[in-house]
Write a protein that holds these residues in place. Sequence first.
Motif, PDB file in Angstrom:
ATOM      1  N   ALA A 122       0.814  -1.220   0.000  1.00  0.00           N
ATOM      2  CA  ALA A 122       0.000   0.000   0.000  1.00  0.00           C
ATOM      3  C   ALA A 122       0.845   1.266   0.000  1.00  0.00           C
ATOM      4  O   ALA A 122       0.349   2.336  -0.362  1.00  0.00           O
ATOM      5  CB  ALA A 122      -0.922  -0.005   1.222  1.00  0.00           C
ATOM      6  N   ALA A 123       2.108   1.150   0.393  1.00  0.00           N
ATOM      7  CA  ALA A 123       2.951   2.331   0.554  1.00  0.00           C
ATOM      8  C   ALA A 123       3.126   3.148  -0.730  1.00  0.00           C
ATOM      9  O   ALA A 123       3.036   4.378  -0.703  1.00  0.00           O
ATOM     10  CB  ALA A 123       4.310   1.921   1.126  1.00  0.00           C
ATOM     11  N   PRO A 124       3.375   2.521  -1.899  1.00  0.00           N
ATOM     12  CA  PRO A 124       3.503   3.327  -3.116  1.00  0.00           C
ATOM     13  C   PRO A 124       2.185   3.966  -3.556  1.00  0.00           C
ATOM     14  O   PRO A 124       2.199   5.043  -4.158  1.00  0.00           O
ATOM     15  CB  PRO A 124       3.983   2.314  -4.164  1.00  0.00           C
ATOM     16  N   VAL A 125       1.071   3.302  -3.277  1.00  0.00           N
ATOM     17  CA  VAL A 125      -0.235   3.853  -3.671  1.00  0.00           C
ATOM     18  C   VAL A 125      -0.419   5.225  -3.049  1.00  0.00           C
ATOM     19  O   VAL A 125      -0.822   6.197  -3.702  1.00  0.00           O
ATOM     20  CB  VAL A 125      -1.375   2.913  -3.235  1.00  0.00           C
ATOM     21  N   GLN A 126      -0.096   5.315  -1.763  1.00  0.00           N
ATOM     22  CA  GLN A 126      -0.284   6.548  -1.000  1.00  0.00           C
ATOM     23  C   GLN A 126       0.935   7.448  -1.053  1.00  0.00           C
ATOM     24  O   GLN A 126       0.860   8.602  -0.638  1.00  0.00           O
ATOM     25  CB  GLN A 126      -0.600   6.181   0.462  1.00  0.00           C
ATOM     26  N   ASN A 127       2.066   6.940  -1.559  1.00  0.00           N
ATOM     27  CA  ASN A 127       3.345   7.653  -1.451  1.00  0.00           C
ATOM     28  C   ASN A 127       3.504   8.159  -0.029  1.00  0.00           C
ATOM     29  O   ASN A 127       3.573   9.362   0.231  1.00  0.00           O
ATOM     30  CB  ASN A 127       3.444   8.813  -2.453  1.00  0.00           C
ATOM     31  N   ILE A 128       3.544   7.218   0.911  1.00  0.00           N
ATOM     32  CA  ILE A 128       3.581   7.553   2.328  1.00  0.00           C
ATOM     33  C   ILE A 128       4.767   8.460   2.635  1.00  0.00           C
ATOM     34  O   ILE A 128       5.795   8.437   1.955  1.00  0.00           O
ATOM     35  CB  ILE A 128       3.645   6.293   3.204  1.00  0.00           C
ATOM     36  N   GLY A 129       4.620   9.246   3.687  1.00  0.00           N
ATOM     37  CA  GLY A 129       5.690  10.147   4.083  1.00  0.00           C
ATOM     38  C   GLY A 129       5.573  10.524   5.543  1.00  0.00           C
ATOM     39  O   GLY A 129       4.485  10.516   6.117  1.00  0.00           O
ATOM     40  N   ALA A 130       6.720  10.838   6.161  1.00  0.00           N
ATOM     41  CA  ALA A 130       6.738  11.283   7.553  1.00  0.00           C
ATOM     42  C   ALA A 130       8.112  11.851   7.875  1.00  0.00           C
ATOM     43  O   ALA A 130       9.132  11.346   7.394  1.00  0.00           O
ATOM     44  CB  ALA A 130       6.412  10.131   8.508  1.00  0.00           C
ATOM     45  N   TYR A 131       8.124  12.904   8.662  1.00  0.00           N
ATOM     46  CA  TYR A 131       9.356  13.483   9.194  1.00  0.00           C
ATOM     47  C   TYR A 131      10.408  13.751   8.121  1.00  0.00           C
ATOM     48  O   TYR A 131      11.582  13.413   8.254  1.00  0.00           O
ATOM     49  CB  TYR A 131       9.912  12.606  10.329  1.00  0.00           C
TER      50      TYR A 131
END
Length: 359
Positions: A122-131
């Motif tokens: 799921a990470a690429p779908v959302q292009n997850i990001g933090a900090y």
Amino acid sequence: MLVEKNTPLQDCNTFGIVASADTLVRIRSAADVQKFAASPHYQGRQVLVLGGGSNIVLTGDVIHAVVLKMEIPGIAVVGETDSHWIIEAGAGVRWHDLVAWTVEHGYPGLENLALVPGTVGAAPVQNIGAYGVELQDRFHALDAVDLVTHEVFSLNAAQCAFGYRDSIFKHAPAAPAGTPVAKAQGMGLAGRAVITKVRFALSKHWKPELGYLDLQRKQEQEGVAHPTAQQIFDWVVAIRQAKLPDPAVVGNAGSFFKNPTVTEDQCRDIIAREPKIVHYPMPDGSIKLAAGWMIDACGWKGKTLGNAGVYDKQALVLVNRGTAANSVTGGEVMTLAKAIQTSVYERFGIRLEPEPVVV
């Protein structure tokens, strides 16, 4: 490929919303996806790909789309260049487990993304990001299966069309159904492509990312001039645990709204009215506004509507105030979300966009 009927989904979504899947297919390999695509269980039916269920709000009692529960395992080093290690993980691997594995084995670069909920697929779908780090900053390539042609294909970063919490996988196909993926790229792959493996390029010339204030404060508190990846990992875990509820204890879907971006002129106009608004300049010249700060300023922190509430330590997180027997409904969550959107728009002139997928 394991097919189940009338499967409860309360334990498959981190909000703890009660719902069931008319048909659920457990996917443990790319071959399973290919078998499903060729099977009578598919036949063009709508598909809902479900990983950790951490970025979804279920609004119906029964999900009539075929639910593909991604359970593909595995983490390995699959390549190496002079400058990078290439790490591959199966789509069903829990994201935090991947981050912990890379840090433990001496492959730094993902530590700022510790404790981000969900799975690798799921990470690429959302292009997850933090900090200060987004997935696209460490992304190398991914493998997926085309539900139309049943073929396995790969995409690099450019082909994934990453944006802020966005990618090609969040947009519906515009090309005719029979168009090969190679020609359909740029037109959207939502509902057509199922990600099976993701590869990351982690630099051998690692430098810590310490741009966020919370990390800078931790660095000052610890008195560490040159933190290691393990130290940053530990700091991020501590920061997130202090601010965010554990879904195993309090049902939630993490940050519920995207941080909106505005132009410099728009930001100046807002600051003239709201001098204390938290904002961050972006590399492209736009300004990112802190959605949580705006929600808090509108008085929503700690408030409850029905069984849906706003977390009392972080206004960006909506939570399940119900019980296992009387859990929050998707309708209650979305009623609260819409009320917050209205408040923020009336005060700031900004329309907040939800992060989770609403089904």
